[in-house]
Design a protein around this motif. Structure first.
Motif, mmCIF file in Angstrom:
data_model
loop_
_atom_site.group_PDB
_atom_site.id
_atom_site.type_symbol
_atom_site.label_atom_id
_atom_site.label_comp_id
_atom_site.label_asym_id
_atom_site.label_seq_id
_atom_site.Cartn_x
_atom_site.Cartn_y
_atom_site.Cartn_z
ATOM 1 N N ALA A 42 -8.470 0.442 -7.006
ATOM 2 C CA ALA A 42 -7.818 -0.871 -7.123
ATOM 3 C C ALA A 42 -6.781 -1.065 -6.022
ATOM 4 C CB ALA A 42 -7.168 -0.997 -8.508
ATOM 5 N N TYR A 43 -6.054 0.000 -5.704
ATOM 6 C CA TYR A 43 -5.069 -0.089 -4.624
ATOM 7 C C TYR A 43 -5.764 -0.329 -3.272
ATOM 8 C CZ TYR A 43 -1.743 1.388 -1.122
ATOM 9 O OH TYR A 43 -0.948 1.442 -0.021
ATOM 10 N N ASP A 44 -6.855 0.409 -3.007
ATOM 11 C CA ASP A 44 -7.575 0.229 -1.747
ATOM 12 C C ASP A 44 -8.104 -1.194 -1.624
ATOM 13 O OD1 ASP A 44 -9.035 3.586 -1.825
ATOM 14 O OD2 ASP A 44 -7.086 2.868 -1.158
ATOM 15 N N PHE A 272 3.728 10.630 -10.363
ATOM 16 C CA PHE A 272 3.891 10.659 -8.909
ATOM 17 C C PHE A 272 3.018 9.601 -8.242
ATOM 18 C CE2 PHE A 272 2.503 12.223 -4.746
ATOM 19 C CZ PHE A 272 3.730 12.335 -4.112
ATOM 20 N N ALA A 273 1.743 9.514 -8.683
ATOM 21 C CA ALA A 273 0.835 8.526 -8.102
ATOM 22 C C ALA A 273 1.331 7.107 -8.353
ATOM 23 C CB ALA A 273 -0.573 8.709 -8.680
ATOM 24 N N GLN A 274 1.839 6.867 -9.556
ATOM 25 C CA GLN A 274 2.348 5.538 -9.875
ATOM 26 C C GLN A 274 3.543 5.167 -8.996
ATOM 27 O OE1 GLN A 274 3.527 5.123 -13.940
ATOM 28 N NE2 GLN A 274 4.347 3.073 -13.690
ATOM 29 N N THR A 275 4.490 6.095 -8.870
ATOM 30 C CA THR A 275 5.675 5.827 -8.059
ATOM 31 C C THR A 275 5.310 5.627 -6.590
ATOM 32 O OG1 THR A 275 7.008 7.159 -9.567
ATOM 33 C CG2 THR A 275 7.933 6.698 -7.394
ATOM 34 N N ASN A 279 5.750 2.130 -4.411
ATOM 35 C CA ASN A 279 6.564 2.122 -3.194
ATOM 36 C C ASN A 279 5.751 1.655 -1.985
ATOM 37 O OD1 ASN A 279 8.771 3.077 -4.611
ATOM 38 N ND2 ASN A 279 8.347 5.221 -4.148
ATOM 39 N N MET A 280 4.510 2.127 -1.892
ATOM 40 C CA MET A 280 3.665 1.720 -0.765
ATOM 41 C C MET A 280 3.363 0.232 -0.801
ATOM 42 S SD MET A 280 1.017 4.953 -0.629
ATOM 43 C CE MET A 280 0.037 4.190 0.660
ATOM 44 N N VAL A 281 3.072 -0.283 -1.994
ATOM 45 C CA VAL A 281 2.773 -1.715 -2.115
ATOM 46 C C VAL A 281 4.004 -2.550 -1.758
ATOM 47 C CG1 VAL A 281 2.212 -3.548 -3.751
ATOM 48 C CG2 VAL A 281 0.927 -1.410 -3.793
ATOM 49 N N ASP A 282 5.166 -2.162 -2.262
ATOM 50 C CA ASP A 282 6.402 -2.914 -1.960
ATOM 51 C C ASP A 282 6.728 -2.866 -0.475
ATOM 52 O OD1 ASP A 282 6.626 -3.503 -4.611
ATOM 53 O OD2 ASP A 282 8.054 -1.896 -5.069
ATOM 54 N N THR A 283 6.618 -1.664 0.106
ATOM 55 C CA THR A 283 6.940 -1.522 1.531
ATOM 56 C C THR A 283 6.002 -2.338 2.401
ATOM 57 O OG1 THR A 283 7.785 0.704 1.132
ATOM 58 C CG2 THR A 283 7.232 0.126 3.402
ATOM 59 N N ARG A 284 4.713 -2.244 2.112
ATOM 60 C CA ARG A 284 3.737 -2.972 2.907
ATOM 61 C C ARG A 284 3.912 -4.480 2.764
ATOM 62 N NH1 ARG A 284 1.404 -2.914 7.557
ATOM 63 N NH2 ARG A 284 -0.672 -3.887 7.590
ATOM 64 N N THR A 285 4.200 -4.928 1.554
ATOM 65 C CA THR A 285 4.398 -6.362 1.331
ATOM 66 C C THR A 285 5.594 -6.879 2.126
ATOM 67 O OG1 THR A 285 3.452 -6.174 -0.889
ATOM 68 C CG2 THR A 285 4.780 -8.126 -0.426
#
Length: 537
Positions: A42-44, A272-275, A279-285
């Protein structure tokens, strides 16, 4: 025999419970892996949607540059951006197909709908690209107005009303799938804890029943098992049960330890995966939003700057060329005539150079690349120096220049040359638009936080309807154009840019036919020493 039968029965039941627990753990581990993989897919897919949106907007921007600026470099960039757009579509399709092969029957229908959604995106992109090809076709035929209408339709309907909503919908759906997978993983962990607790209670009851017959021979392992179960029930997954020997209790303790270890590992991995994913989604956005805003700001500034240059440089360049052509056609002119023509060309060139310098200053101020040489200034001295230099200009216009400056020094931090430029603009405007015999008054005042400079003339004034327009570039009111034909309309906008860059304000008030008052407000320096003599703004 009875004891052995009961013991065998009890052990068989206990063994069945252990096997059930092991099966539950296996199932839980398998489902946890499924949810983790589902979250990753889903993330990809959401990242593929974001990248597709970015590449699509970049490609449409290159096409807009082609139809607006007609640049060869933009054509090459558009071809490259189209290739990237196709790659993004392929990545999105691959990610969606991977989800289809991975999801269960309950989610299969939704994932197939996403394939239809991707086809709809491809259709919208194809329609948009086709529309730009039609725009270029119309431009080649000279149909500028129809081409402009098609361009507005593409930007408003195809991109804003069709493409953006479907991209936002795809990203929202993938994020919802990601949240659902994480929520189901949490529910699974809770169920495993519940089953472990129930199993432990059952095991404890059986062990207690066996302790009635086995007494002290079984009391020690039972006590340890009970203690381990209680620790796990308290959410202490680090607890381990240690039992000597090789018997059923030892086997049970080993499986119990493995269970708690796996539960702890799975929970740690999920957290860990959730965090990391959040973080990756927020940073990329944030990165995409900042990059998009910067690109839009740069592009808008570039277009405005090119439009200003093409508009304002045409007149002086035409005058210079006309002077040169007239001079070149003359065969028997006297040297004095040639000298006069060259003098006019030099004057026009100086006017052109000043115009270019003002345009560059305005462009830098709007693109946040404006540099100032800040220093500690005494505003009283600065105003006195400027007024002394403009006395000749006032006398030439038969005007009286009056200065009201307090005796106490007013200290500010600023660029001396730029602030002098602002004062010269205001005094020059007052002289140009005042009638002979009038008076120009310059007043300096200050309080604890701000210094105020007021330039007041007795000229033609500005109509109330034009006051809101005077700080727009190249704007000159009808009365000003009729009274003073010369002027570029850059003076007050240039002054406003300089004052605002100094954290100040500038305003205009006027009474038509009587006076115009321009007021500047600048922050004064505190008693602390200036941190640095030179800064960039």
């Amino acid at each position: 025999m009875m004891f052995r039968l009961k013991l065998t029965t009890a052990l068989s039941v206990l063994l069945s419970i252990i096997l059930l627990l092991a099966a539950t753990l296996y199932w839980g581990t398998h489902r946890a892996g499924y949810y983790f993989q589902r979250s990753q897919l889903a993330y990809d897919t959401s990242q593929a949607y974001v990248q597709l949106s970015h590449d699509a907007y970049r490609h449409f921007k290159e096409l807009v540059d082609i139809v607006v600026l007609d640049g060869d470099a933009s054509v090459e960039q558009a071809e490259l951006s189209y290739q990237k757009l196709q790659q993004s579509l392929n990545r999105l399709r691959i990610a969606t197909n991977a989800e289809i092969h991975q999801v269960d029957e309950q989610e299969l229908a939704n994932e197939k709908e996403e394939l239809e959604q991707i086809k709809e995106i491809e259709k919208i992109l194809s329609e948009g690209i086709w529309a730009f090809e039609r725009i270029m076709f119309l431009q080649r035929r000279g149909a500028e107005e129809p081409a402009q209408k098609v361009l507005e339709t593409v930007l408003e309907q195809t991109i804003d009303q069709q493409f953006k909503p479907i991209i936002d919908k795809g990203i929202a759906e993938e994020r919802e799938e990601l949240e659902n997978a994480q929520r189901q993983a949490q529910h699974l962990l809770s169920d495993l804890k519940w089953m472990a607790a129930v199993t432990a209670i059952i095991a404890f009851c059986l062990a207690l029943a066996m302790a009635i017959w086995l007494l002290r021979n079984l009391s020690t392992p039972l006590d340890r098992l009970v203690k381990g179960v209680r620790q796990v029930a308290k959410d202490d997954l680090t607890h381990r049960i240690e039992l000597p020997g090789r018997n059923e209790f030892t086997y049970l303790a080993k499986n119990f330890n493995d269970m708690t270890q796996q539960l702890a590992q799975q929970r740690q991995h999920l957290l860990f995966a959730q965090t990391e994913l959040e973080n990756m989604v927020d940073t990329r956005t944030r990165e995409l939003q900042n990059a998009n805003e910067k690109l839009q700001h740069i592009d808008e500034g570039r277009l405005r700057f090119l439009a200003d240059i093409s508009h304002e440089l045409r007149t002086p360049l035409t005058a210079i060329r006309g002077e040169a052509e007239v001079t070149a056609r003359g065969k028997d002119k006297a040297p004095g005539e040639y000298r006069e023509a060259l003098t006019r060309i030099v004057a026009l060139s100086n006017q052109l150079g000043k115009l270019v310098e003002d345009l560059l200053f305005m462009a830098r101020s709007e693109s946040a690349n404006l540099r100032f040489d800040l220093s500690h200034l005494v505003l009283n001295n600065l105003i006195n120096d400027v007024c002394e230099g403009t006395q000749a200009l006032a006398r030439q216009q038969k005007l009286q220049l009056s200065l009201q400056v307090p005796e106490q020094d007013i200290n500010i931090s600023g660029d001396r040359r730029r602030l002098q430029q602002v004062l010269l603009i205001l005094i020059d405007n007052a002289c140009r638009y005042s009638d002979p015999g009038g008076k120009i008054t310059i007043i300096l005042q200050a309080d604890e936080n701000h210094a105020t400079v007021t330039v007041c003339d007795q000229g033609m004034g500005i109509p109330a309807a034009e006051l809101s327009e005077v700080f727009k570039r190249f704007y000159r009111g009808k009365q000003a154009r009729d009274g003073v034909p010369s002027g570029s309309g850059l003076g007050l906008p240039l002054a406003k840019s300089i004052i605002e860059a100094h954290q100040g304000t500038i305003g205009v008030a006027s009474t038509p036919g009587r006076q115009t008052r321009v007021t500047i407000t600048l922050p004064v320096l505190s008693s602390e020493p200036l941190a640095a003599d030179t800064a960039e703004m």
